[in-house]
Design a protein around this motif. Structure first.
Motif, PDB file in Angstrom:
ATOM      1  N   ASP A 179       0.848  -1.187   0.000  1.00 31.34           N
ATOM      2  CA  ASP A 179       0.000   0.000   0.000  1.00 31.34           C
ATOM      3  C   ASP A 179       0.882   1.234   0.000  1.00 31.34           C
ATOM      4  O   ASP A 179       2.039   1.188   0.451  1.00 31.34           O
ATOM      5  CB  ASP A 179      -0.927   0.007   1.232  1.00 31.34           C
TER       6      ASP A 179
ATOM      7  N   HIS B 149       0.363   5.716   0.462  1.00 31.18           N
ATOM      8  CA  HIS B 149      -0.494   6.904   0.611  1.00 31.18           C
ATOM      9  C   HIS B 149       0.376   8.149   0.507  1.00 31.18           C
ATOM     10  O   HIS B 149       1.466   8.189   1.087  1.00 31.18           O
ATOM     11  CB  HIS B 149      -1.192   6.924   1.982  1.00 31.18           C
TER      12      HIS B 149
ATOM     13  N   HIS C 148      -3.217  -1.302   6.309  1.00 29.07           N
ATOM     14  CA  HIS C 148      -3.792  -1.691   5.019  1.00 29.07           C
ATOM     15  C   HIS C 148      -2.948  -2.761   4.330  1.00 29.07           C
ATOM     16  O   HIS C 148      -3.491  -3.720   3.757  1.00 29.07           O
ATOM     17  CB  HIS C 148      -3.908  -0.468   4.091  1.00 29.07           C
TER      18      HIS C 148
END
Ligand SMILES: [Zn+2]
Length: 156
Positions: free
Chosen positions: A8, A10, A44
């Protein structure tokens, strides 16, 4: 036994009021990550590793980022829900190994707390390692944080 991998990433948020949450640890004073939930990139990646190992799809299919129910959601709660899904499918977590890629902040002081938080949710040994992108690419330019995770599942 089955193994699963999760990844993941971000971007950092432009919102100064956004809190950085990593592995269930709240890091006040650090720049937060952008995302629909609390953007806990570590939780996540671990959730996706467990779902992958269990053959249960991915976090986006279970908790869509278009669903208002998950807006600002506590990702450790999502991770707990994923562990429950895996248990219902007959799997228990054997161990989890995580690598966070971040230029900032320094994660070493938070490592054992993050390991303990995730262990409490998945019920298995968790190891969290942190590394830097050495200035290369978007992660090296401090534009966000990425995370890789591997989970081993065992038949209950
Ligand atoms: Zn995410």
């Amino acid at each position: 036994m089955r193994v699963g991998h999760g990844f993941d990433v971000h971007p950092f948020s432009d919102d100064d009021g956004r809190l950085l949450v990593l592995g269930g640890e709240r890091l006040p004073g650090e720049r937060g990550l952008a995302g629909h939930s609390d953007a806990d990139v570590l939780a996540h990646a671990v959730a996706d590793a467990i779902l992958g190992a269990a053959g249960l799809g991915d976090i986006g299919s279970h908790f869509p980022d278009t669903d208002p129910a998950w807006e600002g959601a506590d990702s450790m709660g999502l991770l707990a829900a994923v562990v429950s899904l895996a248990r219902e499918a007959g799997w228990t977590v054997g161990n989890v190994d995580v690598t966070v890629v971040a230029e900032v902040p320094k994660l070493a002081p938070h490592r054992s707390a993050m390991e303990a938080n995730i262990t409490a949710v998945v019920g298995a040994p968790v190891s969290v390692k942190a590394t830097r992108a050495e200035g290369l690419g978007s992660l090296g330019r401090r534009e966000g944080i990425a995370c890789f995770a591997v989970a081993l599942l065992e038949r209950t």
